[in-house]
Design a protein around this motif. Sequence first.
Motif, PDB file in Angstrom:
ATOM      1  N   PRO A   1       5.797   4.373   0.143  1.00 43.48           N
ATOM      2  CA  PRO A   1       5.574   3.016  -0.136  1.00 43.48           C
ATOM      3  C   PRO A   1       5.626   2.278   1.317  1.00 43.48           C
ATOM      4  CG  PRO A   1       7.538   3.446  -0.828  1.00 43.48           C
ATOM      5  CD  PRO A   1       6.983   4.596  -0.313  1.00 43.48           C
ATOM      6  N   VAL A   2       4.873   1.517   1.503  1.00 45.16           N
ATOM      7  CA  VAL A   2       4.762   0.390   2.643  1.00 45.16           C
ATOM      8  C   VAL A   2       4.897  -0.995   2.031  1.00 45.16           C
ATOM      9  CG1 VAL A   2       3.538  -0.372   4.550  1.00 45.16           C
ATOM     10  CG2 VAL A   2       3.409   1.906   3.966  1.00 45.16           C
ATOM     11  N   TYR A   3       6.021  -1.717   2.367  1.00 45.75           N
ATOM     12  CA  TYR A   3       6.070  -3.015   1.722  1.00 45.75           C
ATOM     13  C   TYR A   3       5.998  -4.115   2.964  1.00 45.75           C
ATOM     14  CZ  TYR A   3       8.877  -0.489  -1.529  1.00 45.75           C
ATOM     15  OH  TYR A   3       9.559   0.116  -2.510  1.00 45.75           O
ATOM     16  N   PRO A   4       5.620  -5.388   2.447  1.00 39.00           N
ATOM     17  CA  PRO A   4       5.476  -6.364   3.397  1.00 39.00           C
ATOM     18  C   PRO A   4       6.602  -6.658   4.121  1.00 39.00           C
ATOM     19  CG  PRO A   4       4.382  -6.894   0.969  1.00 39.00           C
ATOM     20  CD  PRO A   4       5.276  -5.447   1.036  1.00 39.00           C
TER      21      PRO A   4
ATOM     22  N   ARG B   1       0.961  -1.324   0.126  1.00 41.58           N
ATOM     23  CA  ARG B   1       0.027   0.008   0.229  1.00 41.58           C
ATOM     24  C   ARG B   1       0.947   0.990  -0.015  1.00 41.58           C
ATOM     25  NH1 ARG B   1      -0.257  -0.364   5.892  1.00 41.58           N
ATOM     26  NH2 ARG B   1       0.498   1.586   6.749  1.00 41.58           N
ATOM     27  N   TYR B   2       0.079   2.269  -0.330  1.00 39.94           N
ATOM     28  CA  TYR B   2       1.024   3.684  -0.015  1.00 39.94           C
ATOM     29  C   TYR B   2       0.501   4.594   0.969  1.00 39.94           C
ATOM     30  CZ  TYR B   2       3.324   2.538  -4.306  1.00 39.94           C
ATOM     31  OH  TYR B   2       3.924   1.698  -5.448  1.00 39.94           O
ATOM     32  N   ASP B   3       1.221   5.254   1.574  1.00 43.89           N
ATOM     33  CA  ASP B   3       0.781   6.358   2.731  1.00 43.89           C
ATOM     34  C   ASP B   3       0.880   7.414   2.101  1.00 43.89           C
ATOM     35  OD1 ASP B   3      -0.361   4.462   4.604  1.00 43.89           O
ATOM     36  OD2 ASP B   3       1.521   4.668   5.598  1.00 43.89           O
ATOM     37  N   ASP B   4       0.061   8.328   2.044  1.00 48.76           N
ATOM     38  CA  ASP B   4       0.165   9.626   1.421  1.00 48.76           C
ATOM     39  C   ASP B   4       0.344  10.813   2.391  1.00 48.76           C
ATOM     40  OD1 ASP B   4       0.215  12.120  -0.081  1.00 48.76           O
ATOM     41  OD2 ASP B   4      -2.151  11.817  -1.066  1.00 48.76           O
TER      42      ASP B   4
END
Length: 321
Positions: free
Chosen positions: A284-287, A177-180
């Motif tokens: 960006p938020v990675y696993p 997912r992405y955090d804005d």
Amino acid sequence: MPSPIEKFQKIFKLEIEREYDNRAVMGGLEKIIPSWEMDAHASNLDPDIIASVSDKLKGYPDQDVQSRAATIVELLALLEKIKGGEMEAPTVDKNNLVTSGAASPAAPQPAPSAQPQPRRTEKPQEKGSRRVQSTPETLGLNASLTVIPGIGTRHAQTLRSLGLYTLGDLLYYFPRRYDDYSQMKPINRLEYGEALTVIAGVESIHNRTARGGQLKITEALVSDGTGSLRLTWFNQPWLAARLKPGSQIVISGKVDMYLGRLVMNSPEVEELEQQHLHTNRIVPVYPLSARITQRWLRHLLHETVIFWAPRVPDYLPETVR
């Protein structure tokens, strides 16, 4: 006694550790070419491959750091393929060797049926490994992650838990997912539930303990001239030494409320003058897995994408693009 391939592998890895300063060998990497060529010929390595490796190293001193890094990664990948038996050296055509850089893009090529092809013995790929189609620009993407400065055997083993074995795996590891955090507001205009960025100065910061000393809480008070905001982190006491009172910082996170006052819990924070990978942008938020932090992996992915993405060919025809 190590083989000529093993000798060069050790030299190249030392060059990586030295950040491509061309001093892994006294006088520069090009100085070892004559003796290495003699050893390589004595070991019955293919003359075309020997010439290809030597040609690349002769131009190494005149390259910038990024070009040197690409050269070393490509050569390490080629040597590993030869050493592992994927490529039988005597059948390689020098004019078509993907790492030689000798063939001109405009040069006419033989018909596919007549073009010499290296015979390949396919090795079982490691689980999760992404094999990238080899081109002059992307052969290095099949190299092990240990060619990256700072990634040793231990870190490489940890990254395998995410299915990351090669540079290609890393390049194609997409965020979940992405955090804005690209929106920015002064403190006096913050509203509960917003996810955004604030630039402020540190007024005070300290550590305290809770739950009988099992939980360490870091609390900071920041101000931007329009108002003040309290920040809280859990089990990150080192932040109190990093964020000095009076310093300007960039803070990104979700606005929460505690006892009727707006706060941010566990926000991302960076110094104002630094390159912002975790704040003031779409992040960006990675696993993740155990022993891998979001900040460390995000930095690793950023460096990989910046260097390698422009080198990956676009498979869409120019007319379609």
